[in-house]
Write a protein that holds these residues in place. Structure first.
Motif, PDB file in Angstrom:
ATOM      1  N   ALA A   1       0.828  -1.203   0.000  1.00 18.55           N
ATOM      2  CA  ALA A   1       0.000   0.000   0.000  1.00 18.55           C
ATOM      3  C   ALA A   1       0.863   1.255   0.000  1.00 18.55           C
ATOM      4  CB  ALA A   1      -0.939  -0.008   1.204  1.00 18.55           C
ATOM      5  N   VAL A   2       1.898   1.270   0.835  1.00 17.58           N
ATOM      6  CA  VAL A   2       2.791   2.427   0.887  1.00 17.58           C
ATOM      7  C   VAL A   2       3.497   2.628  -0.456  1.00 17.58           C
ATOM      8  CG1 VAL A   2       4.883   3.366   1.940  1.00 17.58           C
ATOM      9  CG2 VAL A   2       3.143   2.286   3.373  1.00 17.58           C
ATOM     10  N   ALA A   3       3.964   1.543  -1.043  1.00 20.81           N
ATOM     11  CA  ALA A   3       4.655   1.646  -2.335  1.00 20.81           C
ATOM     12  C   ALA A   3       3.740   2.213  -3.410  1.00 20.81           C
ATOM     13  CB  ALA A   3       5.179   0.275  -2.757  1.00 20.81           C
ATOM     14  N   ALA A   4       2.481   1.804  -3.399  1.00 20.00           N
ATOM     15  CA  ALA A   4       1.525   2.319  -4.396  1.00 20.00           C
ATOM     16  C   ALA A   4       1.296   3.809  -4.205  1.00 20.00           C
ATOM     17  CB  ALA A   4       0.209   1.559  -4.286  1.00 20.00           C
ATOM     18  N   LEU A   5       1.142   4.237  -2.966  1.00 16.49           N
ATOM     19  CA  LEU A   5       0.949   5.664  -2.704  1.00 16.49           C
ATOM     20  C   LEU A   5       2.176   6.463  -3.105  1.00 16.49           C
ATOM     21  CD1 LEU A   5      -0.811   5.536   0.793  1.00 16.49           C
ATOM     22  CD2 LEU A   5      -1.879   5.947  -1.438  1.00 16.49           C
ATOM     23  N   GLN A   6       3.355   5.894  -2.886  1.00 17.94           N
ATOM     24  CA  GLN A   6       4.584   6.599  -3.265  1.00 17.94           C
ATOM     25  C   GLN A   6       4.762   6.668  -4.773  1.00 17.94           C
ATOM     26  OE1 GLN A   6       7.317   4.263  -0.859  1.00 17.94           O
ATOM     27  NE2 GLN A   6       7.514   5.911   0.630  1.00 17.94           N
ATOM     28  N   GLU A   7       4.222   5.706  -5.495  1.00 10.88           N
ATOM     29  CA  GLU A   7       4.337   5.744  -6.952  1.00 10.88           C
ATOM     30  C   GLU A   7       3.401   6.774  -7.561  1.00 10.88           C
ATOM     31  OE1 GLU A   7       3.906   2.827 -10.859  1.00 10.88           O
ATOM     32  OE2 GLU A   7       4.456   1.989  -8.916  1.00 10.88           O
ATOM     33  N   ALA A   8       2.241   6.975  -6.966  1.00 12.59           N
ATOM     34  CA  ALA A   8       1.299   7.959  -7.496  1.00 12.59           C
ATOM     35  C   ALA A   8       1.844   9.367  -7.245  1.00 12.59           C
ATOM     36  CB  ALA A   8      -0.056   7.793  -6.824  1.00 12.59           C
ATOM     37  N   PRO A   9       1.809  10.248  -8.231  1.00 16.04           N
ATOM     38  CA  PRO A   9       2.368  11.593  -8.071  1.00 16.04           C
ATOM     39  C   PRO A   9       1.408  12.523  -7.338  1.00 16.04           C
ATOM     40  CG  PRO A   9       1.493  11.352 -10.271  1.00 16.04           C
ATOM     41  CD  PRO A   9       1.293  10.015  -9.595  1.00 16.04           C
ATOM     42  N   ALA A  10       1.115  12.171  -6.090  1.00 14.73           N
ATOM     43  CA  ALA A  10       0.096  12.895  -5.349  1.00 14.73           C
ATOM     44  C   ALA A  10       0.486  12.982  -3.881  1.00 14.73           C
ATOM     45  CB  ALA A  10      -1.254  12.192  -5.495  1.00 14.73           C
ATOM     46  N   ARG A  11      -0.204  13.840  -3.143  1.00 16.52           N
ATOM     47  CA  ARG A  11       0.005  13.959  -1.703  1.00 16.52           C
ATOM     48  C   ARG A  11      -0.940  12.975  -1.011  1.00 16.52           C
ATOM     49  NH1 ARG A  11       2.554  18.044   0.498  1.00 16.52           N
ATOM     50  NH2 ARG A  11       2.115  19.393  -1.294  1.00 16.52           N
ATOM     51  N   SER A  12      -0.374  12.067  -0.217  1.00 18.01           N
ATOM     52  CA  SER A  12      -1.181  11.022   0.415  1.00 18.01           C
ATOM     53  C   SER A  12      -0.791  10.852   1.871  1.00 18.01           C
ATOM     54  CB  SER A  12      -1.004   9.681  -0.306  1.00 18.01           C
ATOM     55  OG  SER A  12      -1.389   9.758  -1.662  1.00 18.01           O
ATOM     56  N   VAL A  13      -1.771  10.438   2.670  1.00 14.93           N
ATOM     57  CA  VAL A  13      -1.540  10.084   4.063  1.00 14.93           C
ATOM     58  C   VAL A  13      -1.900   8.611   4.218  1.00 14.93           C
ATOM     59  CG1 VAL A  13      -2.112  10.536   6.476  1.00 14.93           C
ATOM     60  CG2 VAL A  13      -2.141  12.424   4.810  1.00 14.93           C
ATOM     61  N   PHE A  14      -0.909   7.800   4.565  1.00 13.47           N
ATOM     62  CA  PHE A  14      -1.161   6.381   4.799  1.00 13.47           C
ATOM     63  C   PHE A  14      -1.619   6.224   6.240  1.00 13.47           C
ATOM     64  CE2 PHE A  14       0.487   2.051   5.947  1.00 13.47           C
ATOM     65  CZ  PHE A  14      -0.469   1.347   5.206  1.00 13.47           C
ATOM     66  N   CYS A  15      -2.907   5.956   6.421  1.00 11.94           N
ATOM     67  CA  CYS A  15      -3.510   5.828   7.745  1.00 11.94           C
ATOM     68  C   CYS A  15      -3.624   4.340   8.068  1.00 11.94           C
ATOM     69  CB  CYS A  15      -4.872   6.508   7.767  1.00 11.94           C
ATOM     70  SG  CYS A  15      -5.658   6.546   9.385  1.00 11.94           S
ATOM     71  N   LEU A  16      -2.672   3.844   8.828  1.00 11.67           N
ATOM     72  CA  LEU A  16      -2.569   2.413   9.101  1.00 11.67           C
ATOM     73  C   LEU A  16      -3.474   2.030  10.260  1.00 11.67           C
ATOM     74  CD1 LEU A  16      -1.315  -0.376   8.785  1.00 11.67           C
ATOM     75  CD2 LEU A  16       0.650   0.414  10.116  1.00 11.67           C
ATOM     76  N   GLY A  17      -4.404   1.110   9.982  1.00 10.50           N
ATOM     77  CA  GLY A  17      -5.300   0.623  11.010  1.00 10.50           C
ATOM     78  C   GLY A  17      -5.274  -0.885  11.086  1.00 10.50           C
ATOM     79  N   ALA A  18      -5.917  -1.419  12.095  1.00  8.24           N
ATOM     80  CA  ALA A  18      -6.042  -2.862  12.242  1.00  8.24           C
ATOM     81  C   ALA A  18      -7.190  -3.363  11.376  1.00  8.24           C
ATOM     82  CB  ALA A  18      -6.279  -3.224  13.706  1.00  8.24           C
ATOM     83  N   GLY A  19      -7.425  -4.646  11.400  1.00  7.43           N
ATOM     84  CA  GLY A  19      -8.542  -5.211  10.656  1.00  7.43           C
ATOM     85  C   GLY A  19      -9.866  -4.771  11.232  1.00  7.43           C
ATOM     86  N   TRP A  20     -10.907  -5.142  10.542  1.00  5.35           N
ATOM     87  CA  TRP A  20     -12.243  -4.694  10.916  1.00  5.35           C
ATOM     88  C   TRP A  20     -12.638  -5.254  12.286  1.00  5.35           C
ATOM     89  CZ3 TRP A  20     -15.381  -1.068   9.607  1.00  5.35           C
ATOM     90  CH2 TRP A  20     -16.723  -1.140   9.946  1.00  5.35           C
ATOM     91  N   ALA A  21     -12.923  -4.362  13.248  1.00 11.22           N
ATOM     92  CA  ALA A  21     -13.432  -4.728  14.562  1.00 11.22           C
ATOM     93  C   ALA A  21     -12.600  -5.815  15.232  1.00 11.22           C
ATOM     94  CB  ALA A  21     -14.887  -5.169  14.460  1.00 11.22           C
ATOM     95  N   THR A  22     -11.278  -5.682  15.156  1.00 14.02           N
ATOM     96  CA  THR A  22     -10.402  -6.675  15.766  1.00 14.02           C
ATOM     97  C   THR A  22      -9.661  -6.067  16.953  1.00 14.02           C
ATOM     98  OG1 THR A  22      -8.467  -8.086  15.435  1.00 14.02           O
ATOM     99  CG2 THR A  22      -8.587  -6.093  14.110  1.00 14.02           C
ATOM    100  N   PRO A  23      -9.457  -6.830  18.030  1.00  8.64           N
ATOM    101  CA  PRO A  23      -8.723  -6.311  19.185  1.00  8.64           C
ATOM    102  C   PRO A  23      -7.211  -6.439  19.058  1.00  8.64           C
ATOM    103  CG  PRO A  23      -9.532  -8.501  19.675  1.00  8.64           C
ATOM    104  CD  PRO A  23     -10.047  -8.155  18.297  1.00  8.64           C
TER     105      PRO A  23
END
Length: 427
Positions: A134-156
Motif C-alpha cells: 500500500a505504501v509503495a503504491a501511494l509513493q508511486e502515485a504523483p500525489a500527496r497522500s496520508v497512509f492511515c494504518l489501522g487494524a482489521g475490521w473490529a479486531t482487538p
C-alpha cells in the motif's frame, strides 16, 4: 523552475487573498509565490487559464482505497452487507499485489478527479507485505497522500509494532506521510484506546477513528480525557449534540461521508448539526464499491441533504469543507488547502467552457452544483504538473487497468463471488 497560471478565475479559499475574476498564480520550486490580477514572469512556463477556474485541489480525508477493484458492486448494499462482503469474504484472499493494484489505481482515480491530497484509511491487516504494498503504491502515485494504518475490521489485535515499523519508513514531510487508524473503545476497550493515543502522541501521529451510535462513545472518551485536536472522527451518526460540542471544544475534526451514510442507513449526515456547535465538518468518499470516488458528487450530496433538512449551507461552505478544512484535519493546513503564497502548489484548473457547466456566472456555485471530473483540465501537486489537457502526465494507465482487472477476477474466483451483478451478501 517557475510556472505561471494566467487569465483564470481564481478561487483561493484564503480570505487574505480573496477571489479574482481574472487572475494569475505564480509558482516556483513547488511553492505558490504570488497571486495577483497580473504577474509579469517572462521566464516562467505559462499555462493559459482563460475560460478556467483555478482553485486548490480537493482533500479526501477518509477512503479505503484497497477496495477499488470492486467498484460499484455494492451499490445496493446495506452497511452489514458491505462489512460481510469486503471484510468477511474478499479481504482474506487479498495478496500484496492486490493491495498494490487497488491502491495505485484508486489514488490515480482520485488525482484524476482533482483530489490532490487523500488519506488512505488502510484496514486490510494481512501482514507487513500488504502494508508495504500500500505504501509503495501511494509513493508511486504523483500525489500527496496520508497512509492511515489501522487494524482489521473490529479486531482487538494490537498494531503498535506495525505502526512503529511503518513510522520508521515514513518519518518525514514528503508527499506520503502517515497517520494511525484507531479502533474505538467498543472494539479494544478504553484502556487500549488510551494507550494507543499515548503512543500516537509520542510518535507525532495524527489519528482517525470511526465512530457513531447512541451509546455515547464521544462522552466516554471525553470523561477519560482522550479527545485530541489531532483526531478526526469519521461519520459520527447517532452521537448527541453535546458530544459534537465536546469535539468542537477539543479542536477535533469530523469527516462526513454523505453518500455512504445515506445509502447504507447510517442516518442523516451531521454537517449542519456540527456547524451549529462550532465544529467544522470535512468531507470524504469512504468506499467506491458503494459510491462514486470524486469530491464533486460528495459535495453535492452533502449540500442537498443539509439543504433538505434545514435550508442551511451555501455553496462556498462545501468548497471550504473539501479544501482547507480537510487539509487542517490531516495536519497539512500550512502546506495545502488554499492558494496562499508560501504554501505548496496543490492546484486544480477546471474548464468553464464545457457545455455541462457553461455559462459560469457564479464560479463557486457552479463547481458545487454542476462540477464533475470531466472538467478537471490540469492538476498540479507541489508545483508538478501531474495532469494536463484532461490526461494524467507520465502514467501508462492501460497496463495498470489490466492489473486491477486481473486482481479483481482472481480475488472474486478465490472467494466464490459472482461478478454478474447478482451478489447480495447475507447480513
Amino acid at each position: 523552475m517557475k510556472t505561471l497560471l494566467a487569465g483564470g478565475t481564481v478561487i483561493s479559499m484564503d480570505p487574505a487573498v480573496g477571489d479574482l475574476a481574472h487572475g494569475a498564480v505564480l509558482i516556483e520550486d513547488g511553492k505558490i509565490i504570488e497571486v495577483a490580477e497580473r504577474i509579469n514572469a517572462p521566464d516562467a512556463e505559462m499555462i493559459d487559464a482563460s475560460d478556467r477556474i483555478v482553485m486548490p485541489g480537493f482533500v479526501d480525508n477518509h477512503r479505503h482505497t484497497w477496495q477499488t477493484a470492486f467498484r460499484g458492486i455494492g451499490a445496493d448494499w446495506t452497511f452489514a452487507q458491505w462489512a460481510k462482503a469486503m471484510h468477511g469474504t474478499v479481504k482474506p484472499h487479498y495478496t500484496p499485489e492486490d493491495v498494490y493494484a487497488a491502491t495505485l489505481l484508486g489514488r490515480l482515480e482520485a488525482l484524476h478527479s482533482g483530489i490532490t491530497t487523500m488519506l488512505d484509511w488502510y484496514h486490510v491487516a494481512q501482514g507487513h507485505p500488504h502494508e508495504d504494498a500500500a505504501v509503495a503504491a501511494l509513493q508511486e502515485a504523483p500525489a500527496r497522500s496520508v497512509f492511515c494504518l489501522g487494524a482489521g475490521w473490529a479486531t482487538p489485535i494490537s498494531v503498535e509494532a506495525d505502526i512503529r515499523r511503518v513510522r520508521s519508513q515514513l518519518d518525514g514531510d514528503g508527499l506520503v506521510t502517515m497517520a494511525w487508524g484507531l479502533r474505538g473503545a467498543d472494539d479494544t476497550g478504553i484502556d487500549t484506546l488510551a494507550r494507543e493515543l499515548k503512543v500516537a502522541d509520542e510518535l507525532g501521529l495524527r489519528t482517525s477513528l470511526h465512530t457513531g451510535g447512541d451509546h455515547r462513545p464521544i462522552d466516554d472518551m471525553h470523561r477519560h480525557g482522550l479527545l485530541r485536536a489531532t483526531t478526526t472522527f469519521v461519520h459520527g451518526n447517532g452521537i448527541g449534540d453535546d458530544e459534537l460540542r465536546m469535539l468542537a471544544d477539543a479542536g477535533s475534526f469530523l469527516s462526513v461521508s454523505p453518500d455512504v451514510e445515506l445509502k447504507m442507513g447510517f442516518g442523516a449526515p451531521l454537517t449542519g448539526r456540527a456547524l451549529a456547535v462550532g465544529l467544522r465538518p470535512t468531507l470524504s468518499i469512504d468506499v467506491v464499491p458503494s459510491v462514486g470516488g470524486d469530491m464533486f458528487s460528495t459535495m453535492r450530496t452533502a449540500f442537498s441533504a443539509q439543504r433538505g433538512l434545514d435550508g442551511g449551507l451555501r455553496a462556498r461552505d462545501l468548497l471550504h469543507f473539501a479544501t482547507i478544512d480537510a487539509a487542517r484535519s490531516c495536519g497539512l493546513g500550512d502546506r495545502t488547502g488554499s492558494i496562499t503564497p508560501g504554501k505548496d502548489a496543490d492546484v486544480i484548473v477546471l474548464r468553464t467552457d464545457d457545455l455541462t457547466v457553461f455559462p459560469v456566472t457564479d464560479p463557486a456555485g457552479t463547481v458545487v452544483s454542476a462540477g464533475h471530473p470531466g472538467i478537471v483540465d490540469t492538476v498540479l501537486v507541489a508545483g508538478r504538473i501531474v495532469k494536463r489537457d484532461g490526461a494524467l502526465v507520465g502514467v501508462d494507465v492501460a497496463p495498470l487497468k489490466h492489473r486491477l482487472l486481473d486482481s479483481r477476477d482472481r480475488v472474486a474466483a478465490a472467494a466464490g463471488v459472482p461478478l454478474d451483478g447478482t451478489w447480495s451478501p447475507q447480513e
